[in-house]
Write a protein that holds these residues in place. Structure first.
Motif: not given
Length: 380
Positions: A277-289
């Motif tokens: 993942l990268d450190e974008s908002a999308v990457g953060e959302a995926v990590a949290l999911a």
């Protein structure tokens, strides 16, 4: 979320990398180019003395990897040529050639000065042409060029193609070449190739199956994550896709999932996470999911720890540099599927542009091999 497809049986794997031609070594390097290794690949030794000199480097790597996959047991020739498909995944496989062509046109007075040997590669979707010709992959040839997720996205596309009858077997190759110096250099280098077919077909011809792959591709518009309602909607779609991968394949048909998800932790304990993942908002959302869907999973395979909500595990997360290549996930898949009797792995990759791909890799355990249903979803 639409659900159609077949579980992909992997019958052959080939890897070409400056670090070494084994999936384990290539995966450890994450697809990165080796500094100073300008002559690591000799097309005359790898491919043959004539006919390959003017192929773009990424095309040479893809050919070599595909030949290795055939030597490993892949048999696309088990079906007629017009029932064989090709999926080529790349992010920057032709970047150097495109830049050179642009410079020739701009500085030398037009397209008439382009080399006839390389001019046919004017578009990224012709990168796999030589591979398709050599293996007589006449059913179709598609190129997937999404940054970072291309190889995993190609798996979803391939499962769909097999499900609707467009082909009976597939060759999937991911290939990259480093970026030109004018663009900062670096990047990824090498190729990975897989021969794929429905599990039932592989069993019917007595093929050795390394393992099976179940893939999901989604799109999460970054703008949807700016408010709480959008984040909740994105989390629901991501959780649904993860649940289908984590709950559905191991013990039977996919389990119906509501958007108020409460996964049974015991079912997913034997999953190793491999996040890119990268450190974008999308990457953060995926990590949290992922943290919410698989709290009992094994430790992430690579990367530093990313803070997660209170009570959640740390999630592996690649450094937040912009990357267009797709070899990191491709090599991770190759390593996972060629690790005999290892645990299931969940390979997850995503970009700040919104592309998300999830792949569950299951070792060849006959009692657990079931029909897959790949799905694509967009979060609005």
């Amino acid at each position: 979320m639409s659900r159609v497809g077949v579980e992909l049986a992997v019958t052959g794997v080939g890897v070409v990398s400056p670090w070494g031609d084994t999936a384990e070594v290539a995966a450890a390097a994450g697809g990165a180019a080796m500094p100073g290794a300008d002559r690591w690949f000799d097309h005359r030794e790898r491919l043959g003395p004539r006919g390959y000199k003017y192929l773009p480097a990424a095309a040479q790597y893809a050919l070599a990897a595909a030949r290795a996959a055939l030597a490993d047991g892949g048999r696309p020739d088990a079906v007629p040529a017009d029932r064989r498909g090709l999926l080529l995944a790349t992010g920057a496989g032709l970047a150097s050639l495109f830049d050179a062509m642009d410079a020739t046109v701009a500085e030398d007075g037009g397209a008439a000065h382009l080399s006839p040997a390389t001019a046919p590669y004017f578009a990224v979707n012709v990168l796999g042409n030589r591979l398709a010709a050599e293996l007589e992959l006449k059913g179709f040839a598609l190129t997937v060029a999404t940054a970072r997720t291309a190889a995993a996205d190609a798996l979803s596309t391939g499962a769909l193609a097999l499900a609707v009858g467009r082909c009976d077997t597939l060759v999937l190759a991911a290939a990259e070449e480093p970026l030109p110096a004018e663009r900062g250099g670096g990047g990824e280098q090498g190729a990975a190739a897989f021969t794929l077919e429905p599990l039932a077909a592989a069993r019917a011809r007595g093929a050795r199956v390394h393992g099976t792959l179940r893939a999901r591709s989604l799109f999460v518009p970054p703008g949807a994550l700016r408010d709480s309602a959008g984040r909740e909607r994105a989390a629901a779609y991501l959780s649904e896709a993860l649940a289908d991968l984590l709950l559905g394949p191991a013990g039977g048909p996919p389990v119906p999932v509501s958007r108020d998800l409460d996964l049974d932790i015991d079912i997913v304990l034997d999953i190793v996470l491999d996040l890119d993942l990268d450190e974008s908002a999308v990457g953060e959302a995926v990590a949290l999911a992922v943290a919410g869907a698989a709290p009992g999973a094994g430790p992430p395979a690579t990367g530093p720890r990313l803070p997660t909500p209170s009570g959640g595990p740390g999630i592996a997360h690649s450094p937040g540099t912009h990357r267009v290549g797709c070899l990191g996930p491709a090599f991770a898949l190759a390593h996972a599927v060629t690790s005999p009797a290892g645990p299931d792995r969940l390979v997850v990759c995503a970009t700040g542009a919104g592309h998300v791909a999830l792949v569950r890799v299951s070792p060849a355990r006959p009692s657990r091999l079931t029909t897959q249903e790949p799905s694509h979803a967009e979060v609005a």
